[in-house]
Scaffold this motif. Structure first.
Motif, mmCIF file in Angstrom:
data_model
loop_
_atom_site.group_PDB
_atom_site.id
_atom_site.type_symbol
_atom_site.label_atom_id
_atom_site.label_comp_id
_atom_site.label_asym_id
_atom_site.label_seq_id
_atom_site.Cartn_x
_atom_site.Cartn_y
_atom_site.Cartn_z
ATOM 1 N N LEU A 54 0.759 -1.328 -0.022
ATOM 2 C CA LEU A 54 0.023 -0.100 0.011
ATOM 3 C C LEU A 54 0.934 1.398 0.102
ATOM 4 C CD1 LEU A 54 -2.736 -0.964 2.372
ATOM 5 C CD2 LEU A 54 -3.102 -0.774 -0.165
ATOM 6 N N ARG A 55 2.020 1.133 0.693
ATOM 7 C CA ARG A 55 3.057 2.480 0.720
ATOM 8 C C ARG A 55 3.300 2.798 -0.880
ATOM 9 N NH1 ARG A 55 4.415 4.110 6.013
ATOM 10 N NH2 ARG A 55 4.221 2.674 7.383
ATOM 11 N N GLU A 56 3.536 1.686 -1.448
ATOM 12 C CA GLU A 56 4.248 1.720 -2.835
ATOM 13 C C GLU A 56 3.078 2.253 -3.643
ATOM 14 O OE1 GLU A 56 5.938 -1.727 -3.989
ATOM 15 O OE2 GLU A 56 7.293 -1.679 -2.399
ATOM 16 N N LEU A 57 1.886 1.863 -3.517
ATOM 17 C CA LEU A 57 0.769 2.349 -4.430
ATOM 18 C C LEU A 57 0.160 3.464 -4.037
ATOM 19 C CD1 LEU A 57 -1.086 -1.279 -4.535
ATOM 20 C CD2 LEU A 57 0.484 -0.015 -6.286
ATOM 21 N N LEU A 58 0.237 3.973 -2.748
ATOM 22 C CA LEU A 58 -0.837 5.083 -2.273
ATOM 23 C C LEU A 58 0.324 6.141 -1.724
ATOM 24 C CD1 LEU A 58 -3.315 3.456 -0.393
ATOM 25 C CD2 LEU A 58 -3.589 4.018 -2.710
ATOM 26 N N GLU A 59 -0.053 7.451 -2.062
ATOM 27 C CA GLU A 59 0.525 8.559 -1.428
ATOM 28 C C GLU A 59 -0.360 8.846 0.073
ATOM 29 O OE1 GLU A 59 1.675 12.345 -3.191
ATOM 30 O OE2 GLU A 59 2.231 11.356 -5.153
ATOM 31 N N ALA A 60 0.390 8.142 0.854
ATOM 32 C CA ALA A 60 -0.497 8.284 2.208
ATOM 33 C C ALA A 60 0.611 8.024 3.425
ATOM 34 C CB ALA A 60 -1.672 7.394 2.246
ATOM 35 N N GLU A 61 0.353 8.653 4.369
ATOM 36 C CA GLU A 61 0.888 8.452 5.794
ATOM 37 C C GLU A 61 -0.101 7.303 6.407
ATOM 38 O OE1 GLU A 61 1.165 12.168 7.871
ATOM 39 O OE2 GLU A 61 2.097 13.077 6.250
ATOM 40 N N PHE A 62 0.687 6.386 6.942
ATOM 41 C CA PHE A 62 0.201 5.301 7.741
ATOM 42 C C PHE A 62 0.360 5.309 9.343
ATOM 43 C CE2 PHE A 62 0.712 3.801 3.180
ATOM 44 C CZ PHE A 62 -0.525 3.348 3.055
ATOM 45 N N TYR A 63 -0.634 4.886 9.985
ATOM 46 C CA TYR A 63 -0.744 5.061 11.528
ATOM 47 C C TYR A 63 -1.205 3.888 11.903
ATOM 48 C CZ TYR A 63 -0.032 10.173 10.643
ATOM 49 O OH TYR A 63 0.541 11.173 10.112
ATOM 50 N N SER A 64 -0.585 3.406 13.027
ATOM 51 C CA SER A 64 -1.154 1.935 13.794
ATOM 52 C C SER A 64 -2.510 2.543 14.293
ATOM 53 C CB SER A 64 -0.252 1.615 14.918
ATOM 54 O OG SER A 64 -0.537 2.680 15.903
ATOM 55 N N ILE A 65 -3.622 1.599 14.435
ATOM 56 C CA ILE A 65 -4.786 2.168 14.638
ATOM 57 C C ILE A 65 -4.668 2.507 16.198
ATOM 58 C CG2 ILE A 65 -6.163 1.133 12.805
ATOM 59 C CD1 ILE A 65 -6.972 -1.141 15.009
ATOM 60 N N ASP A 66 -3.870 1.817 17.055
ATOM 61 C CA ASP A 66 -3.721 2.039 18.376
ATOM 62 C C ASP A 66 -3.363 3.641 18.646
ATOM 63 O OD1 ASP A 66 -4.472 -0.513 19.271
ATOM 64 O OD2 ASP A 66 -2.274 -1.284 19.035
ATOM 65 N N SER A 67 -2.510 4.015 17.746
ATOM 66 C CA SER A 67 -1.711 5.460 18.057
ATOM 67 C C SER A 67 -2.978 6.261 17.506
ATOM 68 C CB SER A 67 -0.803 5.644 17.258
ATOM 69 O OG SER A 67 -1.055 5.573 15.805
ATOM 70 N N VAL A 68 -4.101 5.877 16.665
ATOM 71 C CA VAL A 68 -5.050 6.759 16.113
ATOM 72 C C VAL A 68 -6.003 6.854 17.291
ATOM 73 C CG1 VAL A 68 -7.139 7.089 14.819
ATOM 74 C CG2 VAL A 68 -4.846 6.274 13.855
ATOM 75 N N ILE A 69 -6.281 5.734 17.873
ATOM 76 C CA ILE A 69 -7.131 5.694 19.159
ATOM 77 C C ILE A 69 -6.554 6.538 20.549
ATOM 78 C CG2 ILE A 69 -8.040 4.235 20.950
ATOM 79 C CD1 ILE A 69 -8.553 2.424 18.861
ATOM 80 N N SER A 70 -5.217 6.288 20.662
ATOM 81 C CA SER A 70 -4.569 7.000 21.845
ATOM 82 C C SER A 70 -4.568 8.426 21.729
ATOM 83 C CB SER A 70 -2.968 6.273 22.280
ATOM 84 O OG SER A 70 -3.119 4.846 22.172
ATOM 85 N N TYR A 71 -3.897 8.848 20.488
ATOM 86 C CA TYR A 71 -3.885 10.365 20.343
ATOM 87 C C TYR A 71 -5.063 10.975 19.704
ATOM 88 C CZ TYR A 71 0.731 8.934 21.289
ATOM 89 O OH TYR A 71 1.943 8.320 21.978
ATOM 90 N N ASP A 72 -6.269 10.308 19.406
ATOM 91 C CA ASP A 72 -7.443 10.820 18.901
ATOM 92 C C ASP A 72 -7.217 11.637 17.958
ATOM 93 O OD1 ASP A 72 -10.062 10.901 18.983
ATOM 94 O OD2 ASP A 72 -10.114 12.770 20.316
ATOM 95 N N LEU A 73 -6.320 11.082 16.806
ATOM 96 C CA LEU A 73 -6.252 11.741 15.561
ATOM 97 C C LEU A 73 -7.323 12.183 14.705
ATOM 98 C CD1 LEU A 73 -2.890 9.978 14.722
ATOM 99 C CD2 LEU A 73 -2.929 12.033 15.677
ATOM 100 N N GLU A 74 -7.815 13.036 14.534
ATOM 101 C CA GLU A 74 -8.923 13.594 14.054
ATOM 102 C C GLU A 74 -8.961 13.545 12.386
ATOM 103 O OE1 GLU A 74 -12.140 13.663 15.150
ATOM 104 O OE2 GLU A 74 -11.235 13.290 17.339
ATOM 105 N N SER A 75 -7.789 13.570 12.011
ATOM 106 C CA SER A 75 -7.609 13.885 10.685
ATOM 107 C C SER A 75 -7.569 12.580 9.591
ATOM 108 C CB SER A 75 -6.467 14.808 10.389
ATOM 109 O OG SER A 75 -5.323 14.537 10.687
ATOM 110 N N ILE A 76 -7.696 11.344 10.351
ATOM 111 C CA ILE A 76 -7.611 10.208 9.355
ATOM 112 C C ILE A 76 -8.536 10.027 8.574
ATOM 113 C CG2 ILE A 76 -7.746 7.676 10.034
ATOM 114 C CD1 ILE A 76 -5.038 8.850 10.917
ATOM 115 N N ASP A 77 -8.261 9.717 7.220
ATOM 116 C CA ASP A 77 -9.219 9.593 6.311
ATOM 117 C C ASP A 77 -10.099 8.328 6.176
ATOM 118 O OD1 ASP A 77 -8.796 12.197 4.975
ATOM 119 O OD2 ASP A 77 -6.719 11.438 4.560
ATOM 120 N N VAL A 78 -9.144 7.090 6.535
ATOM 121 C CA VAL A 78 -9.678 5.851 6.285
ATOM 122 C C VAL A 78 -9.132 4.855 7.279
ATOM 123 C CG1 VAL A 78 -8.020 5.157 4.452
ATOM 124 C CG2 VAL A 78 -10.325 3.973 4.655
ATOM 125 N N VAL A 79 -9.771 3.803 7.737
ATOM 126 C CA VAL A 79 -8.866 2.881 8.741
ATOM 127 C C VAL A 79 -9.387 1.617 8.013
ATOM 128 C CG1 VAL A 79 -9.323 1.839 10.819
ATOM 129 C CG2 VAL A 79 -9.350 4.262 10.715
#
Length: 69
Positions: A16-41
């Motif tokens: 996916l990193r090779e195919l998409l221009e995106a930043e990847f985050y573990s879902i645990d960090s998304v939950i822990s830091y309440d990242l509001e700007s996530i586009d998709v999970v």
């Protein structure tokens, strides 16, 4: 740049990193830091024992894709 929360196989994540221009985050960090700007999970059921995280993201109105390999 899109921001994607993931809990998937590392090989799939690399593809996916090779195919998409995106930043990847573990879902645990998304939950822990309440990242509001996530586009998709993306969650692989092989790595997710229960469905609490799926419900968490759907309640927050994230686009949530669940895969099985």
């Amino acid at each position: 740049m899109k921001k994607i929360g993931v809990n998937i196989d590392l090989n799939l994540q690399e593809i996916l990193r090779e195919l998409l221009e995106a930043e990847f985050y573990s879902i645990d960090s998304v939950i822990s830091y309440d990242l509001e700007s996530i586009d998709v999970v993306i969650i692989d059921l092989k790595y997710e024992i229960n469905d609490n995280k799926i419900h968490f993201f759907s309640r927050k109105k994230y686009s949530c894709y669940v895969i099985m390999f």
